[in-house]
Scaffold this motif. Structure first.
Motif, PDB file in Angstrom:
ATOM      1  N   THR A 144       0.834  -1.189   0.000  1.00  0.00           N
ATOM      2  CA  THR A 144       0.000   0.000   0.000  1.00  0.00           C
ATOM      3  C   THR A 144       0.872   1.243   0.000  1.00  0.00           C
ATOM      4  O   THR A 144       1.839   1.338   0.745  1.00  0.00           O
ATOM      5  N   CYS A 145       0.523   2.210  -0.855  1.00  0.00           N
ATOM      6  CA  CYS A 145       1.255   3.466  -0.906  1.00  0.00           C
ATOM      7  C   CYS A 145       0.993   4.269   0.360  1.00  0.00           C
ATOM      8  O   CYS A 145       0.000   4.064   1.049  1.00  0.00           O
ATOM      9  N   SER A 146       1.869   5.221   0.644  1.00  0.00           N
ATOM     10  CA  SER A 146       1.688   6.043   1.831  1.00  0.00           C
ATOM     11  C   SER A 146       0.436   6.900   1.745  1.00  0.00           C
ATOM     12  O   SER A 146      -0.084   7.354   2.755  1.00  0.00           O
ATOM     13  N   ASP A 147      -0.095   7.099   0.526  1.00  0.00           N
ATOM     14  CA  ASP A 147      -1.343   7.854   0.397  1.00  0.00           C
ATOM     15  C   ASP A 147      -2.564   6.954   0.526  1.00  0.00           C
ATOM     16  O   ASP A 147      -3.694   7.395   0.347  1.00  0.00           O
ATOM     17  N   GLY A 148      -2.342   5.666   0.838  1.00  0.00           N
ATOM     18  CA  GLY A 148      -3.450   4.746   1.059  1.00  0.00           C
ATOM     19  C   GLY A 148      -3.889   3.985  -0.163  1.00  0.00           C
ATOM     20  O   GLY A 148      -4.721   3.084  -0.074  1.00  0.00           O
ATOM     21  N   SER A 149      -3.341   4.284  -1.341  1.00  0.00           N
ATOM     22  CA  SER A 149      -3.759   3.571  -2.547  1.00  0.00           C
ATOM     23  C   SER A 149      -3.009   2.254  -2.665  1.00  0.00           C
ATOM     24  O   SER A 149      -1.821   2.184  -2.376  1.00  0.00           O
ATOM     25  N   PRO A 150      -3.720   1.170  -3.050  1.00  0.00           N
ATOM     26  CA  PRO A 150      -3.067  -0.128  -3.130  1.00  0.00           C
ATOM     27  C   PRO A 150      -2.193  -0.254  -4.359  1.00  0.00           C
ATOM     28  O   PRO A 150      -2.332   0.496  -5.321  1.00  0.00           O
ATOM     29  N   THR A 151      -1.286  -1.213  -4.333  1.00  0.00           N
ATOM     30  CA  THR A 151      -0.428  -1.470  -5.483  1.00  0.00           C
ATOM     31  C   THR A 151      -0.683  -2.868  -6.001  1.00  0.00           C
ATOM     32  O   THR A 151      -1.135  -3.733  -5.272  1.00  0.00           O
ATOM     33  N   GLY A 152      -0.391  -3.113  -7.243  1.00  0.00           N
ATOM     34  CA  GLY A 152      -0.603  -4.431  -7.834  1.00  0.00           C
ATOM     35  C   GLY A 152       0.653  -5.260  -7.816  1.00  0.00           C
ATOM     36  O   GLY A 152       1.750  -4.758  -7.667  1.00  0.00           O
ATOM     37  N   PRO A 176      -1.585 -20.489  -7.300  1.00  0.00           N
ATOM     38  CA  PRO A 176      -1.153 -20.144  -8.663  1.00  0.00           C
ATOM     39  C   PRO A 176      -1.503 -21.276  -9.632  1.00  0.00           C
ATOM     40  O   PRO A 176      -1.400 -22.455  -9.288  1.00  0.00           O
ATOM     41  N   VAL A 177      -1.925 -20.884 -10.819  1.00  0.00           N
ATOM     42  CA  VAL A 177      -2.236 -21.865 -11.855  1.00  0.00           C
ATOM     43  C   VAL A 177      -0.946 -22.229 -12.553  1.00  0.00           C
ATOM     44  O   VAL A 177      -0.263 -21.364 -13.135  1.00  0.00           O
ATOM     45  N   GLU A 178      -0.587 -23.493 -12.520  1.00  0.00           N
ATOM     46  CA  GLU A 178       0.659 -23.930 -13.134  1.00  0.00           C
ATOM     47  C   GLU A 178       0.507 -24.006 -14.658  1.00  0.00           C
ATOM     48  O   GLU A 178      -0.536 -24.396 -15.174  1.00  0.00           O
ATOM     49  N   GLY A 179       1.576 -23.625 -15.348  1.00  0.00           N
ATOM     50  CA  GLY A 179       1.594 -23.736 -16.811  1.00  0.00           C
ATOM     51  C   GLY A 179       0.721 -22.745 -17.496  1.00  0.00           C
ATOM     52  O   GLY A 179       0.339 -22.958 -18.630  1.00  0.00           O
ATOM     53  N   VAL A 188     -13.166 -19.980  -9.148  1.00  0.00           N
ATOM     54  CA  VAL A 188     -12.859 -18.643  -9.659  1.00  0.00           C
ATOM     55  C   VAL A 188     -11.390 -18.581 -10.071  1.00  0.00           C
ATOM     56  O   VAL A 188     -10.505 -19.015  -9.318  1.00  0.00           O
ATOM     57  N   THR A 189     -11.145 -18.030 -11.253  1.00  0.00           N
ATOM     58  CA  THR A 189      -9.782 -17.923 -11.778  1.00  0.00           C
ATOM     59  C   THR A 189      -9.545 -16.492 -12.230  1.00  0.00           C
ATOM     60  O   THR A 189     -10.368 -15.910 -12.938  1.00  0.00           O
ATOM     61  N   GLY A 190      -8.423 -15.916 -11.818  1.00  0.00           N
ATOM     62  CA  GLY A 190      -8.163 -14.540 -12.219  1.00  0.00           C
ATOM     63  C   GLY A 190      -6.783 -14.048 -11.819  1.00  0.00           C
ATOM     64  O   GLY A 190      -5.971 -14.790 -11.256  1.00  0.00           O
ATOM     65  N   VAL A 191      -6.557 -12.786 -12.111  1.00  0.00           N
ATOM     66  CA  VAL A 191      -5.270 -12.118 -11.852  1.00  0.00           C
ATOM     67  C   VAL A 191      -5.481 -11.048 -10.780  1.00  0.00           C
ATOM     68  O   VAL A 191      -6.436 -10.275 -10.844  1.00  0.00           O
ATOM     69  N   PHE A 192      -4.628 -11.021  -9.825  1.00  0.00           N
ATOM     70  CA  PHE A 192      -4.665 -10.025  -8.752  1.00  0.00           C
ATOM     71  C   PHE A 192      -4.075  -8.714  -9.271  1.00  0.00           C
ATOM     72  O   PHE A 192      -2.903  -8.645  -9.576  1.00  0.00           O
ATOM     73  N   ASP A 193      -4.897  -7.655  -9.365  1.00  0.00           N
ATOM     74  CA  ASP A 193      -4.421  -6.431 -10.005  1.00  0.00           C
ATOM     75  C   ASP A 193      -4.160  -5.283  -9.056  1.00  0.00           C
ATOM     76  O   ASP A 193      -3.787  -4.201  -9.457  1.00  0.00           O
ATOM     77  N   GLY A 194      -4.414  -5.446  -7.795  1.00  0.00           N
ATOM     78  CA  GLY A 194      -4.130  -4.367  -6.868  1.00  0.00           C
ATOM     79  C   GLY A 194      -5.349  -3.910  -6.133  1.00  0.00           C
ATOM     80  O   GLY A 194      -5.277  -3.481  -4.991  1.00  0.00           O
ATOM     81  N   GLU A 195      -6.503  -4.002  -6.769  1.00  0.00           N
ATOM     82  CA  GLU A 195      -7.684  -3.594  -6.039  1.00  0.00           C
ATOM     83  C   GLU A 195      -8.827  -4.568  -6.274  1.00  0.00           C
ATOM     84  O   GLU A 195      -9.882  -4.461  -5.650  1.00  0.00           O
ATOM     85  N   THR A 232       0.573 -13.260 -12.518  1.00  0.00           N
ATOM     86  CA  THR A 232       0.253 -14.602 -12.050  1.00  0.00           C
ATOM     87  C   THR A 232      -1.258 -14.821 -12.054  1.00  0.00           C
ATOM     88  O   THR A 232      -2.025 -13.975 -11.607  1.00  0.00           O
ATOM     89  N   VAL A 233      -1.680 -15.976 -12.554  1.00  0.00           N
ATOM     90  CA  VAL A 233      -3.088 -16.364 -12.539  1.00  0.00           C
ATOM     91  C   VAL A 233      -3.327 -17.247 -11.318  1.00  0.00           C
ATOM     92  O   VAL A 233      -2.567 -18.196 -11.067  1.00  0.00           O
ATOM     93  N   TYR A 234      -4.380 -16.939 -10.553  1.00  0.00           N
ATOM     94  CA  TYR A 234      -4.705 -17.680  -9.349  1.00  0.00           C
ATOM     95  C   TYR A 234      -6.079 -18.338  -9.493  1.00  0.00           C
ATOM     96  O   TYR A 234      -6.959 -17.824 -10.190  1.00  0.00           O
TER      97      TYR A 234
END
Length: 219
Positions: free
Chosen positions: A37-45, A216-219, A109-116, A50-52
């Motif tokens: 998390t940034c010091s201004d409170g905004s999250p980072t990716g 994490p989804v392998e391959g 559910v399958t997806g990518v973690f993008d920060g928010e 990686t696909v989870y």
């Protein structure tokens, strides 16, 4: 030993890009590392693409809000829960239950973690249409414990667990001192490379052990 934080249907997390700053080649924010998390409170990716994948409940109780991945589900009707938002979700494309303005269901559910949010990379599949034996990586397994480099007390281990949870609030459910194994055990929605690096750089080797719902989804 039973884990306290990881439910069969669990969830959460988030990421989004920090501001890059203006034209001088950096934001100057040393606390704004990828995946935290940034010091201004905004999250980072996490930024690694990686696909989870995980099996859990998705619920939306606000028609103006977003569906969320549930870290724990209250046994009410309709159920109650909250967690990491899901991007790309379409209730009209999946079977679900609905009552009193709440929509929910249990899905693979399958997806990518993008920060928010978790951004879907594949269509969600209702769990009653899934043979989970096809996904052995999602089955519960006891944590793997190494040989901690230092012998720490309960208070020290709890402080480490709390520090990890505070650094990654979007994806960490909580943590506690596992005195029997001499580690800080951290329950998370998913574990990113940045989380592992954070633990490795700040604490003695094999002191932090992660458990997670998404793998994490392998391959």
């Amino acid at each position: 030993m039973a884990l306290r934080g990881v439910a069969v249907f669990a969830a959460v997390l988030a990421l989004a890009g920090c501001g890059r700053g203006s034209g001088d080649g950096g934001s100057g924010d040393a606390a704004c590392d990828t995946g935290r998390t940034c010091s201004d409170g905004s999250p980072t990716g996490s930024g690694d693409g990686t696909v989870y994948r995980g099996a859990l409940t998705v619920l939306q109780d606000d028609p103006e809000g977003s569906p969320e991945l549930c870290g724990a589900v209250a046994e009410s009707y309709p159920p109650q829960c909250g967690g990491l938002p899901v991007s790309g979700w379409d209730w009209e494309s999946v079977a679900h239950e609905e009552a009193s303005g709440v929509r929910w269901g249990a899905y693979l559910v399958t997806g990518v973690f993008d920060g928010e949010s978790l951004v879907l990379s594949e269509a969600a599949v209702p769990l009653d249409e899934v043979d989970l034996s096809d996904y052995p990586e999602l089955a519960y397994a006891d944590p793997e414990f190494g040989d901690p480099a230092e012998e720490l007390g309960e208070a020290e281990l709890q402080a480490i667990a709390d520090e990890v949870a505070a650094a990654f609030p979007a994806v960490v459910f909580g943590g506690w001192a596992d005195v029997d194994h001499g580690v800080a055990l951290v329950d998370a929605l998913l574990v990113t490379p940045e989380m592992e690096a954070f633990a490795a750089e700040r604490f003695p080797a094999d002191t932090v052990v992660f458990t997670s719902v998404f793998k994490p989804v392998e391959g």
